[in-house]
Motif scaffolding. Structure first.
Motif, PDB file in Angstrom:
ATOM      1  N   ARG A 116      40.624  36.970 -20.229  1.00  0.00           N
ATOM      2  CA  ARG A 116      40.204  38.346 -20.520  1.00  0.00           C
ATOM      3  C   ARG A 116      40.366  38.679 -21.992  1.00  0.00           C
ATOM      4  O   ARG A 116      39.472  39.223 -22.630  1.00  0.00           O
ATOM      5  CB  ARG A 116      41.001  39.327 -19.655  1.00  0.00           C
ATOM      6  CG  ARG A 116      40.653  40.775 -19.871  1.00  0.00           C
ATOM      7  CD  ARG A 116      41.487  41.663 -18.967  1.00  0.00           C
ATOM      8  NE  ARG A 116      42.822  41.116 -18.797  1.00  0.00           N
ATOM      9  CZ  ARG A 116      43.936  41.609 -19.359  1.00  0.00           C
ATOM     10  NH1 ARG A 116      43.863  42.679 -20.089  1.00  0.00           N
ATOM     11  NH2 ARG A 116      45.109  41.046 -19.170  1.00  0.00           N
ATOM     12  N   ASP A 117      41.522  38.307 -22.551  1.00  0.00           N
ATOM     13  CA  ASP A 117      41.768  38.577 -23.975  1.00  0.00           C
ATOM     14  C   ASP A 117      40.790  37.808 -24.863  1.00  0.00           C
ATOM     15  O   ASP A 117      40.305  38.328 -25.873  1.00  0.00           O
ATOM     16  CB  ASP A 117      43.201  38.200 -24.362  1.00  0.00           C
ATOM     17  CG  ASP A 117      44.235  39.153 -23.775  1.00  0.00           C
ATOM     18  OD1 ASP A 117      43.853  40.204 -23.229  1.00  0.00           O
ATOM     19  OD2 ASP A 117      45.444  38.816 -23.872  1.00  0.00           O
ATOM     20  N   THR A 120      37.343  39.491 -24.871  1.00  0.00           N
ATOM     21  CA  THR A 120      37.238  40.804 -25.492  1.00  0.00           C
ATOM     22  C   THR A 120      37.689  40.847 -26.952  1.00  0.00           C
ATOM     23  O   THR A 120      37.651  41.913 -27.573  1.00  0.00           O
ATOM     24  CB  THR A 120      38.048  41.850 -24.698  1.00  0.00           C
ATOM     25  OG1 THR A 120      39.412  41.443 -24.649  1.00  0.00           O
ATOM     26  CG2 THR A 120      37.481  42.025 -23.291  1.00  0.00           C
TER      27      THR A 120
END
Length: 121
Positions: A116-117, A120
């Motif tokens: 996820r990091d 994004t």
């Protein structure tokens, strides 16, 4: 007894490629070394990415990587950058993280705690 009967036989590297929000996610499972790196090389070739040179490699399931893996990542980083893209790593841990730190690759390729990091960033 034949000495090759007890020789280490690496399992093939398992690679899954998906696309999330226009970013190619290459999920890798297994050890990355001289004997197993070819599928990863093929998955990271710019021509294989269908015009999406933004790539995150999910390395949560990579328990070991030697210098062959370092070379694959460096070559992919260079090719993707030349194609106006980028390469990010996600979920690197343990001995693989230590190898990246020792050779300074974590200062060249962005490493993120999780997928996820990396997506994004």
């Amino acid at each position: 007894m034949d000495q090759t009967e007890n020789a280490y036989q690496p399992k093939p590297l398992e690679i899954t490629t998906t696309v999330t929000d226009g970013v190619t996610v290459v999920s890798v499972s297994g050890e990355i070394d001289h004997n197993t790196a070819d599928p990863l090389i093929q998955a990271l070739e710019v021509d294989a990415l269908a015009g999406r040179p933004q790539v995150v490699i999910d390395m949560r399931r990579v328990p070991f990587m030697d210098s062959s893996g370092i070379n694959v990542l460096l070559a992919a980083h260079r090719q993707l950058t030349e194609a106006d893209g980028w390469l990010r790593l996600a979920g690197v841990h343990g001995s693989v993280q230590r190898v990246l730190q020792l050779v300074g690759l974590d200062t060249v390729i962005a490493c993120h705690a999780n997928l996820r990091d990396a997506l994004t960033a």
